[in-house]
Design a protein around this motif. Structure first.
Motif, PDB file in Angstrom:
ATOM      1  N   ARG A   1       0.802  -1.421  -0.003  1.00  0.00           N
ATOM      2  CA  ARG A   1       0.596   0.257  -0.465  1.00  0.00           C
ATOM      3  C   ARG A   1       0.881   0.937   0.126  1.00  0.00           C
ATOM      4  NH1 ARG A   1      -4.688  -1.512   4.465  1.00  0.00           N
ATOM      5  NH2 ARG A   1      -5.374  -3.612   3.544  1.00  0.00           N
ATOM      6  N   PHE A   2       0.593   2.470  -0.679  1.00  0.00           N
ATOM      7  CA  PHE A   2       1.536   3.187  -0.901  1.00  0.00           C
ATOM      8  C   PHE A   2       0.432   4.676  -0.810  1.00  0.00           C
ATOM      9  CE2 PHE A   2       4.175  -0.705  -2.711  1.00  0.00           C
ATOM     10  CZ  PHE A   2       5.165   0.091  -2.172  1.00  0.00           C
ATOM     11  N   ASP A   3       0.592   5.782  -0.824  1.00  0.00           N
ATOM     12  CA  ASP A   3       0.418   7.350  -1.486  1.00  0.00           C
ATOM     13  C   ASP A   3       0.959   7.216  -1.787  1.00  0.00           C
ATOM     14  OD1 ASP A   3      -1.525   6.481   1.107  1.00  0.00           O
ATOM     15  OD2 ASP A   3      -0.213   8.233   2.462  1.00  0.00           O
ATOM     16  N   ALA A   4       0.350   8.127  -2.547  1.00  0.00           N
ATOM     17  CA  ALA A   4       0.483   8.516  -3.761  1.00  0.00           C
ATOM     18  C   ALA A   4      -0.281   9.936  -4.596  1.00  0.00           C
ATOM     19  CB  ALA A   4       1.131   8.039  -5.095  1.00  0.00           C
ATOM     20  N   SER A   5       0.397  11.385  -4.921  1.00  0.00           N
ATOM     21  CA  SER A   5      -0.027  12.364  -5.352  1.00  0.00           C
ATOM     22  C   SER A   5       0.023  12.983  -6.753  1.00  0.00           C
ATOM     23  CB  SER A   5       0.093  13.523  -4.856  1.00  0.00           C
ATOM     24  OG  SER A   5      -0.483  14.484  -4.407  1.00  0.00           O
ATOM     25  N   LEU A   6      -0.931  12.809  -7.544  1.00  0.00           N
ATOM     26  CA  LEU A   6      -1.362  13.095  -9.368  1.00  0.00           C
ATOM     27  C   LEU A   6       0.075  15.221  -9.103  1.00  0.00           C
ATOM     28  CD1 LEU A   6      -4.314  12.705  -9.719  1.00  0.00           C
ATOM     29  CD2 LEU A   6      -2.964  11.359 -10.817  1.00  0.00           C
ATOM     30  N   GLY A   7       0.689  14.504  -9.959  1.00  0.00           N
ATOM     31  CA  GLY A   7       1.498  15.515 -10.159  1.00  0.00           C
ATOM     32  C   GLY A   7       2.749  15.541  -9.487  1.00  0.00           C
ATOM     33  N   GLY A   8       2.615  14.966  -8.173  1.00  0.00           N
ATOM     34  CA  GLY A   8       3.754  14.783  -7.216  1.00  0.00           C
ATOM     35  C   GLY A   8       3.612  15.864  -6.213  1.00  0.00           C
ATOM     36  N   VAL A   9       2.100  17.030  -6.232  1.00  0.00           N
ATOM     37  CA  VAL A   9       2.000  17.687  -4.912  1.00  0.00           C
ATOM     38  C   VAL A   9       1.790  17.461  -3.603  1.00  0.00           C
ATOM     39  CG1 VAL A   9      -1.234  17.442  -5.706  1.00  0.00           C
ATOM     40  CG2 VAL A   9       0.753  20.411  -5.339  1.00  0.00           C
ATOM     41  N   GLY A  10       2.061  18.631  -3.549  1.00  0.00           N
ATOM     42  CA  GLY A  10       1.878  18.480  -1.711  1.00  0.00           C
ATOM     43  C   GLY A  10       3.303  18.892  -0.812  1.00  0.00           C
TER      44      GLY A  10
ATOM     45  N   THR B   1       3.958  24.721 -12.411  1.00  0.00           N
ATOM     46  CA  THR B   1       4.431  23.537 -12.994  1.00  0.00           C
ATOM     47  C   THR B   1       4.502  22.871 -11.500  1.00  0.00           C
ATOM     48  OG1 THR B   1       5.932  24.508 -14.971  1.00  0.00           O
ATOM     49  CG2 THR B   1       5.995  22.222 -14.198  1.00  0.00           C
ATOM     50  N   LEU B   2       4.083  20.926 -11.471  1.00  0.00           N
ATOM     51  CA  LEU B   2       3.839  20.267 -10.918  1.00  0.00           C
ATOM     52  C   LEU B   2       4.972  19.593 -11.189  1.00  0.00           C
ATOM     53  CD1 LEU B   2       0.384  19.318 -10.273  1.00  0.00           C
ATOM     54  CD2 LEU B   2       1.702  20.987  -9.263  1.00  0.00           C
ATOM     55  N   PRO B   3       6.274  18.647  -9.999  1.00  0.00           N
ATOM     56  CA  PRO B   3       7.508  18.249 -10.407  1.00  0.00           C
ATOM     57  C   PRO B   3       6.936  16.584 -10.492  1.00  0.00           C
ATOM     58  CG  PRO B   3       6.432  18.560  -8.171  1.00  0.00           C
ATOM     59  CD  PRO B   3       5.345  19.411  -8.732  1.00  0.00           C
ATOM     60  N   GLY B   4       5.860  16.063 -11.129  1.00  0.00           N
ATOM     61  CA  GLY B   4       5.786  15.252 -11.523  1.00  0.00           C
ATOM     62  C   GLY B   4       6.628  15.019 -12.969  1.00  0.00           C
ATOM     63  N   MET B   5       7.222  13.437 -13.313  1.00  0.00           N
ATOM     64  CA  MET B   5       8.397  13.375 -14.598  1.00  0.00           C
ATOM     65  C   MET B   5       7.165  13.177 -15.652  1.00  0.00           C
ATOM     66  SD  MET B   5      11.247  14.446 -13.301  1.00  0.00           S
ATOM     67  CE  MET B   5      12.263  14.111 -14.357  1.00  0.00           C
ATOM     68  N   VAL B   6       6.687  11.610 -15.437  1.00  0.00           N
ATOM     69  CA  VAL B   6       6.049  11.336 -16.331  1.00  0.00           C
ATOM     70  C   VAL B   6       4.860  11.554 -17.081  1.00  0.00           C
ATOM     71  CG1 VAL B   6       4.467   9.361 -16.395  1.00  0.00           C
ATOM     72  CG2 VAL B   6       6.450   8.733 -15.383  1.00  0.00           C
ATOM     73  N   MET B   7       4.175  13.325 -16.464  1.00  0.00           N
ATOM     74  CA  MET B   7       3.341  13.647 -16.871  1.00  0.00           C
ATOM     75  C   MET B   7       3.957  14.675 -17.841  1.00  0.00           C
ATOM     76  SD  MET B   7       2.588  16.188 -14.280  1.00  0.00           S
ATOM     77  CE  MET B   7       1.732  17.647 -14.934  1.00  0.00           C
ATOM     78  N   LYS B   8       5.153  14.742 -17.846  1.00  0.00           N
ATOM     79  CA  LYS B   8       5.845  15.999 -18.991  1.00  0.00           C
ATOM     80  C   LYS B   8       6.280  14.693 -19.857  1.00  0.00           C
ATOM     81  CE  LYS B   8       7.294  18.849 -15.271  1.00  0.00           C
ATOM     82  NZ  LYS B   8       7.233  18.165 -14.098  1.00  0.00           N
TER      83      LYS B   8
END
Length: 301
Positions: free
Chosen positions: A227-236, A285-292
């Motif tokens: 079980r893992f928490d995660a946030s779309l775009g790496g926001v938080g 700009t959000l920090p997520g990598m794969v979204m880019k």
């Protein structure tokens, strides 16, 4: 590592993702975020926190958010820091609550206004009176390090874990609240908890503050976490922890798991689209990598 049949991703963008953001999303936007994430295949969410709106104005509409949730079999979790917050979560109609106890006294005092032992006592009281059928988990914050006290020794972490586990939470989460953990730390600390309490469902809340979050998630997988928490775009980020930037990005985690042949039930392209939508809502700009970068290239025809 033996074959992993599935991993549960708990989407925390509606709570941890936006709780420290200068842009205050409307209730409608928060529900739209949850709806878009659901359409991408996510089914578990930390939807809000029941905290003092003067301290965290981004969560002032907690009751309205819960009232607008889909009435389905999704997992919707409310974060609580004390008895008042827990009672609000129950009154709002949630069936899944997550209590927080911080491993260091200084951070617990900053975050919750009381020492760690008082929060453990509050959890014990709530657990003893929890309604039948209501799930109550507990997160150990700053489980890998504290912004005020520095190192949190493994012995101190286990002291807090053992005190919490004496009251049988339905789920135990270890939080790298300020993003200082390395894969070695995850292996060591998850291993210690699993050795002491092999039957408790274990969850990891990881931040990518120092670019180790995804590596730490893999270490967690190898140590047996599912079980893992995660946030779309790496926001938080935590309002009470200096420079505690972004969670691991949901779409980055999904990409890694997909490529490793580990099912998540999440559509990567739809997750990327939702991360881009959230980026537009927040206006930065959000920090997520794969979204880019996108998913694995299909190659030339």
């Amino acid at each position: 590592m033996k074959m992993i049949e599935n991993v549960e991703i708990i989407e925390v963008s509606p709570r941890d993702g936006i709780q420290n953001d200068p842009v205050l999303l409307s209730t409608e936007a928060k529900l739209a975020l949850i709806g878009r994430a659901r359409a991408a295949g996510l089914r578990s969410f930390e939807v809000t926190s029941f905290v003092n709106p003067k301290r965290v104005p981004q969560m002032a509409d907690a009751d309205a958010v819960v009232a607008g949730l889909p009435r389905d079999d999704g997992r919707y979790i409310g974060l609580t820091l004390n008895r008042r917050g827990y009672d609000r979560a129950v009154a709002a109609g949630l069936r899944d609550a997550n209590f927080v106890v911080v491993a260091s006294d200084t951070f617990n005092q900053r975050n919750q206004g009381v020492p760690t032992q008082r929060s453990i006592a509050d959890f014990a009281e709530i657990r003893g009176q929890a309604a039948s059928g209501l799930a109550l988990g507990c997160t150990i914050g700053a489980a890998f390090g504290c912004p005020f006290e520095g190192e949190v020794p493994l012995a101190r972490l286990m002291e807090v874990v053992e005190a919490v586990m004496a009251h049988a939470p339905d789920e135990l989460s270890l939080a790298d609240t300020i993003g200082v953990a390395t894969p070695r730390d995850v292996t060591e600390r998850v291993g210690a908890v699993r050795a002491a309490f092999p039957d408790v469902p274990l969850r990891l809340h990881l931040h990518n503050t120092r670019n180790t979050g995804i590596a730490n998630a893999w270490a967690g997988l190898e140590a047996g976490v599912r079980r893992f928490d995660a946030s779309l775009g790496g926001v938080g980020g935590c309002p009470f922890a200096p420079r505690a930037t972004g969670n691991i990005a949901t779409e980055d985690l999904v990409y890694m798991l997909d490529r490793a042949g580990i099912p998540t039930g999440v559509d990567l392209d739809a997750a990327i689209e939702t991360a881009a939508w959230l980026e537009a809502q927040l206006g930065r700009t959000l920090p997520g990598m794969v979204m880019k970068a996108g998913g694995f290239p299909a190659g030339a025809a």
